[in-house]
Write a protein that holds these residues in place. Structure first.
Motif, PDB file in Angstrom:
ATOM      1  N   TRP A  29      10.343   0.652   3.562  1.00 55.57           N
ATOM      2  CA  TRP A  29       9.307   1.489   4.168  1.00 55.57           C
ATOM      3  C   TRP A  29       9.830   2.844   4.621  1.00 55.57           C
ATOM      4  O   TRP A  29       9.166   3.865   4.458  1.00 55.57           O
ATOM      5  CB  TRP A  29       8.705   0.727   5.350  1.00 55.57           C
ATOM      6  CG  TRP A  29       7.503   1.332   5.990  1.00 55.57           C
ATOM      7  CD1 TRP A  29       7.448   2.002   7.183  1.00 55.57           C
ATOM      8  CD2 TRP A  29       6.145   1.307   5.495  1.00 55.57           C
ATOM      9  NE1 TRP A  29       6.154   2.392   7.466  1.00 55.57           N
ATOM     10  CE2 TRP A  29       5.343   1.971   6.447  1.00 55.57           C
ATOM     11  CE3 TRP A  29       5.559   0.768   4.355  1.00 55.57           C
ATOM     12  CZ2 TRP A  29       3.973   2.110   6.287  1.00 55.57           C
ATOM     13  CZ3 TRP A  29       4.196   0.927   4.192  1.00 55.57           C
ATOM     14  CH2 TRP A  29       3.420   1.587   5.152  1.00 55.57           C
ATOM     15  N   THR A  30      11.037   2.871   5.183  1.00 54.27           N
ATOM     16  CA  THR A  30      11.579   4.113   5.762  1.00 54.27           C
ATOM     17  C   THR A  30      12.581   4.802   4.834  1.00 54.27           C
ATOM     18  O   THR A  30      13.268   5.734   5.247  1.00 54.27           O
ATOM     19  CB  THR A  30      12.252   3.820   7.115  1.00 54.27           C
ATOM     20  OG1 THR A  30      13.282   2.839   6.934  1.00 54.27           O
ATOM     21  CG2 THR A  30      11.238   3.292   8.120  1.00 54.27           C
ATOM     22  N   HIS A  31      12.670   4.355   3.613  1.00 60.00           N
ATOM     23  CA  HIS A  31      13.581   5.000   2.653  1.00 60.00           C
ATOM     24  C   HIS A  31      13.146   6.450   2.435  1.00 60.00           C
ATOM     25  O   HIS A  31      11.936   6.753   2.416  1.00 60.00           O
ATOM     26  CB  HIS A  31      13.545   4.231   1.334  1.00 60.00           C
ATOM     27  CG  HIS A  31      14.621   4.626   0.371  1.00 60.00           C
ATOM     28  ND1 HIS A  31      14.581   5.795  -0.350  1.00 60.00           N
ATOM     29  CD2 HIS A  31      15.775   4.006   0.007  1.00 60.00           C
ATOM     30  CE1 HIS A  31      15.654   5.879  -1.124  1.00 60.00           C
ATOM     31  NE2 HIS A  31      16.396   4.795  -0.925  1.00 60.00           N
ATOM     32  N   PHE A  42       1.002  -0.597   7.353  1.00 62.75           N
ATOM     33  CA  PHE A  42       1.866  -1.612   7.972  1.00 62.75           C
ATOM     34  C   PHE A  42       3.170  -1.746   7.201  1.00 62.75           C
ATOM     35  O   PHE A  42       3.169  -1.868   5.971  1.00 62.75           O
ATOM     36  CB  PHE A  42       1.146  -2.965   7.990  1.00 62.75           C
ATOM     37  CG  PHE A  42       1.831  -4.026   8.810  1.00 62.75           C
ATOM     38  CD1 PHE A  42       1.770  -4.009  10.193  1.00 62.75           C
ATOM     39  CD2 PHE A  42       2.539  -5.054   8.193  1.00 62.75           C
ATOM     40  CE1 PHE A  42       2.374  -4.994  10.954  1.00 62.75           C
ATOM     41  CE2 PHE A  42       3.151  -6.048   8.935  1.00 62.75           C
ATOM     42  CZ  PHE A  42       3.076  -6.015  10.331  1.00 62.75           C
ATOM     43  N   ASP A  43       4.275  -1.720   7.927  1.00 60.59           N
ATOM     44  CA  ASP A  43       5.586  -1.948   7.344  1.00 60.59           C
ATOM     45  C   ASP A  43       5.785  -3.449   7.194  1.00 60.59           C
ATOM     46  O   ASP A  43       5.934  -4.172   8.178  1.00 60.59           O
ATOM     47  CB  ASP A  43       6.666  -1.344   8.245  1.00 60.59           C
ATOM     48  CG  ASP A  43       8.080  -1.603   7.738  1.00 60.59           C
ATOM     49  OD1 ASP A  43       8.239  -2.190   6.646  1.00 60.59           O
ATOM     50  OD2 ASP A  43       9.040  -1.205   8.452  1.00 60.59           O
ATOM     51  N   ALA A  44       5.803  -3.943   5.958  1.00 61.62           N
ATOM     52  CA  ALA A  44       5.927  -5.380   5.729  1.00 61.62           C
ATOM     53  C   ALA A  44       7.266  -5.924   6.197  1.00 61.62           C
ATOM     54  O   ALA A  44       7.403  -7.119   6.459  1.00 61.62           O
ATOM     55  CB  ALA A  44       5.737  -5.692   4.244  1.00 61.62           C
ATOM     56  N   GLY A  64       9.999  -6.025   4.413  1.00 58.88           N
ATOM     57  CA  GLY A  64      10.801  -6.496   3.293  1.00 58.88           C
ATOM     58  C   GLY A  64       9.918  -7.137   2.249  1.00 58.88           C
ATOM     59  O   GLY A  64       8.733  -7.394   2.480  1.00 58.88           O
ATOM     60  N   PRO A  65      10.480  -7.431   1.084  1.00 61.02           N
ATOM     61  CA  PRO A  65       9.679  -8.031   0.014  1.00 61.02           C
ATOM     62  C   PRO A  65       9.255  -9.449   0.346  1.00 61.02           C
ATOM     63  O   PRO A  65       9.960 -10.185   1.040  1.00 61.02           O
ATOM     64  CB  PRO A  65      10.629  -8.015  -1.192  1.00 61.02           C
ATOM     65  CG  PRO A  65      12.005  -7.963  -0.596  1.00 61.02           C
ATOM     66  CD  PRO A  65      11.873  -7.189   0.674  1.00 61.02           C
ATOM     67  N   ASN A  66       8.079  -9.822  -0.117  1.00 65.64           N
ATOM     68  CA  ASN A  66       7.548 -11.183   0.012  1.00 65.64           C
ATOM     69  C   ASN A  66       7.297 -11.570   1.468  1.00 65.64           C
ATOM     70  O   ASN A  66       7.370 -12.746   1.814  1.00 65.64           O
ATOM     71  CB  ASN A  66       8.487 -12.199  -0.643  1.00 65.64           C
ATOM     72  CG  ASN A  66       7.750 -13.421  -1.173  1.00 65.64           C
ATOM     73  OD1 ASN A  66       6.564 -13.361  -1.494  1.00 65.64           O
ATOM     74  ND2 ASN A  66       8.437 -14.545  -1.247  1.00 65.64           N
ATOM     75  N   ARG A  67       6.960 -10.583   2.301  1.00 63.37           N
ATOM     76  CA  ARG A  67       6.723 -10.888   3.714  1.00 63.37           C
ATOM     77  C   ARG A  67       5.318 -10.568   4.183  1.00 63.37           C
ATOM     78  O   ARG A  67       4.900 -11.065   5.222  1.00 63.37           O
ATOM     79  CB  ARG A  67       7.738 -10.133   4.588  1.00 63.37           C
ATOM     80  CG  ARG A  67       9.152 -10.653   4.424  1.00 63.37           C
ATOM     81  CD  ARG A  67      10.117  -9.967   5.343  1.00 63.37           C
ATOM     82  NE  ARG A  67      11.500 -10.278   4.979  1.00 63.37           N
ATOM     83  CZ  ARG A  67      12.541  -9.545   5.318  1.00 63.37           C
ATOM     84  NH1 ARG A  67      12.367  -8.434   6.027  1.00 63.37           N
ATOM     85  NH2 ARG A  67      13.758  -9.894   4.944  1.00 63.37           N
ATOM     86  N   MET A  68       4.586  -9.726   3.465  1.00 61.25           N
ATOM     87  CA  MET A  68       3.201  -9.474   3.834  1.00 61.25           C
ATOM     88  C   MET A  68       2.298  -9.883   2.686  1.00 61.25           C
ATOM     89  O   MET A  68       2.480  -9.447   1.541  1.00 61.25           O
ATOM     90  CB  MET A  68       2.959  -8.006   4.163  1.00 61.25           C
ATOM     91  CG  MET A  68       1.505  -7.738   4.528  1.00 61.25           C
ATOM     92  SD  MET A  68       1.141  -6.005   4.815  1.00 61.25           S
ATOM     93  CE  MET A  68      -0.662  -6.063   4.754  1.00 61.25           C
ATOM     94  N   HIS A  69       1.324 -10.737   2.979  1.00 61.81           N
ATOM     95  CA  HIS A  69       0.428 -11.253   1.957  1.00 61.81           C
ATOM     96  C   HIS A  69      -1.008 -11.174   2.465  1.00 61.81           C
ATOM     97  O   HIS A  69      -1.266 -11.395   3.652  1.00 61.81           O
ATOM     98  CB  HIS A  69       0.775 -12.702   1.620  1.00 61.81           C
ATOM     99  CG  HIS A  69       2.207 -12.884   1.222  1.00 61.81           C
ATOM    100  ND1 HIS A  69       2.638 -12.753  -0.077  1.00 61.81           N
ATOM    101  CD2 HIS A  69       3.318 -13.168   1.969  1.00 61.81           C
ATOM    102  CE1 HIS A  69       3.945 -12.956  -0.127  1.00 61.81           C
ATOM    103  NE2 HIS A  69       4.380 -13.211   1.088  1.00 61.81           N
ATOM    104  N   SER A  70      -1.914 -10.871   1.564  1.00 64.68           N
ATOM    105  CA  SER A  70      -3.321 -10.805   1.952  1.00 64.68           C
ATOM    106  C   SER A  70      -4.163 -11.288   0.785  1.00 64.68           C
ATOM    107  O   SER A  70      -3.660 -11.546  -0.309  1.00 64.68           O
ATOM    108  CB  SER A  70      -3.728  -9.379   2.338  1.00 64.68           C
ATOM    109  OG  SER A  70      -3.688  -8.518   1.212  1.00 64.68           O
TER     110      SER A  70
END
Length: 563
Positions: free
Chosen positions: A270-272, A415-417, A419-425
Motif C-alpha cells: 500500500w505504501t510502496h 483501506f490498506d489490506a 498484505g496479499p490474501n488479507r482483505m476479501h469482500s
C-alpha cells in the motif's frame, strides 16, 4: 514399435491383504470421506439432509473435521473463505433440492472470485432420476442443470466405484487455474450402498499448470521494456496465484506504478513509492491509467468495478494476463496471454529490461495528493475516521471479510489490506450476507489470528443464525455491524437516481443486535465513532466470537466517473 513405460509400483503383501479385507460396514459415504482425506482435506463444511445421511454417518469414522453452519448459503461462504485462505479446495456437503439450491449465491461468489470450493451434493435415489416419476422429497427434474451455469465443472456419480475418481477430478478442476467452485452429485442409494472397494488411501489429483506461451511473453517484455509511461493493474488473479512478490519485482524493475482492483487488494504494498493504491473509482486514476502507453493488466478481466464502471478507455497498448480464457480481451483489445499470473510474471521477469524513470514516483505522489484533495472537499470526515479506526484496530496479519455495505465500498478504494490474501469482500458477485460466515471459514482455516467481519445491518440479517456457529465452535471472529437503519447503499442509489427513496424497501425494522448476540452467548458492545477503535481492538484481542455494533449513517464519496 517399442514403448517405454513408467515402472509400476507393486503393492506389498500387507497392502494386498488390506485391500482384499477392507473394514466391515463401509458404505458409499465412506468412499467420499476417504477420498477427501486422501486428497489432503482436513475440514468439511455443510449441513446434513435426508438424502446425504450416508456421508454424515461416514464422518464419524473419519478424522475429517466437520463444521456445520445453519444455512447452506452461509456454509458456502465459509467454504469459500477457507479455500481463499488455505489455497486448498474446501469441501462443502449439501443435501438434495432446497438445500443444494440455497447454496447457489455462495457458489456464484466463489466462481466470480476464483475461490476453490468442492461442493458435494446428494441426489434422490437413482430410480427416481429424471424427475417426477416417484415423487421423492426434494426431487428436481435435473438438479445438476441448476449448477452448470454457476460452477466451473459438474461431476455426476451413479455407482459407488465412480465416487473416488469423480471427486478427484472435481478437486483437480477446482485447483487448476483459474480456481473455482465445482459440483459433485451422488444419489442417496449410492451413498448408502455397501462399499466393496478397498479403502481409498491415496489419490492423485495434481492441478494442471497454465504457463504462458513464450512468443507472447517475448512481445510483452519488449513492449514493457521500451515503454515511456508503463502502468500496471493488479487483480485477484495475482493474489490467487501467490504472485505478489513477483509483481513487486517486476514493477520495481520497470518503474511502473501499480493500482490494485477490489479483488486484488494487498497484491502490491500500500505504501510502496510506486503504489497507486486502489482508487480505481476515481477520475484522476482513470486518466492516469488511460495515459499509459503500455498498460499491463494481471489477473483481472477489467470488469465494471475495475474499469470505473466501464468509463475507462485506454489510449496505449494493453497487455492482459488472465487465467480465465473467457475474460481475455472481453472488455478491451489487448495482447492477451492466457496464463496463471505466477508463471507469466516469472517469464516477464526473466526477459524484461530494467527501466530508469525518475518521474514515476513523483507522478504517483501527485496523483494520490489529487485524490486526497478531492475526497477532503466532500465533508466525509466521519467515513474516513471510521475506516481509519478499523485499520488501526485490526492486528497486522489478520484477515478481514466485508459484506456489501457502504463501509466496504469505501474499503475497496481506501483501506490498506495489510498484505496479499488479507482483505476479501463479495465484490465478485455482489450478494448480501458474505462477511460474517466467510470470516467464520477463515477462522477455521487459521485459528491463530483473530478475523474481522464487517456488515451493514441489512446484510447482517442474512447471517445472524451463524452466531450459533461462532459460539458452538468458539471461533475467533469479531463482527462489526454498522447500523444505519436499512439498506444504506440502496437508499443512496434510489435517492441519486430518482430524488427520493422507497422507504418500504430500504428502511428496516431490525433487532437489538447487542441483545441478540448476547442471547447466543456472544459478547457484544454498542460503540460510537469515537470509541470504535478501542472497542474493536478489545474484541479482536479477546478469544472467541464478539460483536461490535456501530450506529452510524455513512455516505459514499461523490461519483468519480469520467464525463
Amino acid at each position: 514399435m517399442t514403448h517405454d513405460h513408467d515402472p509400476v509400483l507393486r503393492p506389498t503383501e500387507t497392502q494386498i491383504s488390506q485391500a482384499l479385507n477392507p473394514p466391515a460396514g463401509r458404505i458409499g459415504g465412506d468412499l467420499v470421506v476417504e477420498t477427501l482425506a486422501g486428497l489432503g482435506a482436513s475440514t468439511v463444511f455443510g449441513l446434513p439432509g435426508q438424502h446425504a445421511l450416508g456421508v454424515i454417518d461416514a464422518l464419524r469414522r473419519s478424522d475429517l473435521r466437520y463444521v456445520g453452519l445453519r444455512v447452506e448459503n452461509n456454509a458456502g461462504f465459509a467454504a469459500d473463505a477457507y479455500g481463499r485462505i488455505t489455497g486448498e479446495a474446501a469441501p462443502l456437503l449439501l443435501s438434495t433440492g432446497p438445500g443444494a439450491l440455497t447454496s447457489l449465491a455462495a457458489l456464484q461468489e466463489a466462481a466470480a472470485a476464483s475461490a476453490p470450493v468442492l461442493a458435494i451434493s446428494s441426489q434422490v435415489p437413482t430410480a427416481g432420476l429424471g424427475g417426477g416419476r416417484h415423487g421423492y422429497l426434494h426431487e428436481l427434474p435435473d438438479q445438476a442443470a441448476s449448477f452448470r451455469g454457476v460452477v466451473k465443472s459438474v461431476h455426476v456419480v451413479r455407482a459407488p466405484s465412480q465416487i473416488p475418481s469423480a471427486i478427484a477430478a472435481a478437486w483437480k478442476s477446482a485447483l487448476t487455474a483459474p480456481h473455482g467452485p465445482v459440483w459433485v452429485e451422488i444419489p442417496q442409494d449410492v451413498l448408502l450402498a455397501q462399499a466393496r472397494l478397498p479403502v481409498v488411501t491415496g489419490v492423485d489429483a495434481t492441478p494442471e499448470d497454465l504457463p504462458p506461451r513464450p512468443e507472447l511473453t517475448a512481445v510483452a517484455a519488449h513492449l514493457l521494456s521500451n515503454a515511456v509511461r508503463p502502468a500496471v493493474i493488479a487483480g485477484g488473479g495475482v493474489v490467487r496465484a501467490d504472485a505478489s512478490g513477483k509483481l513487486r519485482q517486476l514493477a520495481e524493475r520497470l518503474q511502473a506504478p501499480v493500482v490494485t482492483t477490489p479483488g486484488g487488494k494487498g497484491a502490491f504494498p500500500w505504501t510502496h513509492p510506486l503504489s497507486l493504491q486502489s482508487w480505481l473509482e476515481d477520475r484522476y486514476t482513470t486518466e492516469f491509467l488511460q495515459d499509459a502507453d503500455v498498460l499491463l493488466v494481471v489477473g483481472s478481466g477489467l470488469g465494471e468495478l475495475s474499469s470505473n464502471y466501464h468509463t475507462f478507455r485506454p489510449k496505449g497498448r494493453v497487455i492482459q494476463i488472465e487465467a480465465d480464457l473467457g475474460k481475455l480481451e472481453s472488455n478491451h483489445p489487448a495482447l492477451g496471454i492466457h496464463a496463471d499470473a505466477r508463471p507469466a510474471l516469472q517469464a516477464l521477469l526473466e526477459t524484461v529490461s530494467r527501466r530508469e524513470d525518475p518521474t514515476a514516483r513523483e507522478r504517483v505522489r501527485d496523483l494520490l495528493a489529487r485524490v486526497r484533495e478531492r475526497i477532503a472537499a466532500q465533508d466525509l470526515t466521519l467515513e474516513q475516521r471510521v475506516l481509519a479506526s478499523v485499520r488501526r484496530a485490526l492486528p497486522a496479519g489478520s484477515p478481514s471479510f466485508w459484506d456489501m455495505t457502504i463501509l466496504a465500498y469505501w474499503a475497496w478504494s481506501a483501506f490498506d489490506a495489510g498484505g496479499p490474501n488479507r482483505m476479501h469482500s463479495a465484490q465478485g458477485a455482489g450478494g448480501l450476507g458474505y462477511g460474517f460466515p466467510a470470516a467464520l471459514g477463515a477462522a477455521v482455516a487459521d485459528p491463530t489470528r483473530p478475523v474481522l467481519a464487517v456488515s451493514g445491518d441489512g446484510g447482517a440479517l442474512y447471517s445472524v443464525a451463524e452466531l450459533a456457529t461462532a459460539r458452538q465452535h468458539d471461533l475467533n471472529v469479531t463482527w462489526l455491524i454498522v447500523d444505519d437503519g436499512g439498506y444504506g447503499i440502496l437508499r443512496e442509489y434510489l435517492t441519486d437516481t430518482f430524488g427520493r427513496t422507497t422507504q418500504a424497501a430500504t428502511e428496516l425494522t431490525r433487532p437489538d443486535y447487542v441483545a441478540l448476540a448476547e442471547s447466543f452467548g456472544v459478547p457484544a458492545v454498542r460503540t460510537t465513532p469515537e470509541a470504535l477503535e478501542s472497542d474493536l481492538a478489545k474484541s479482536l484481542a479477546t478469544p472467541g466470537p464478539g460483536v461490535v455494533v456501530l450506529p452510524a449513517v455513512l455516505r459514499m464519496f461523490a461519483p468519480t466517473h469520467l464525463d
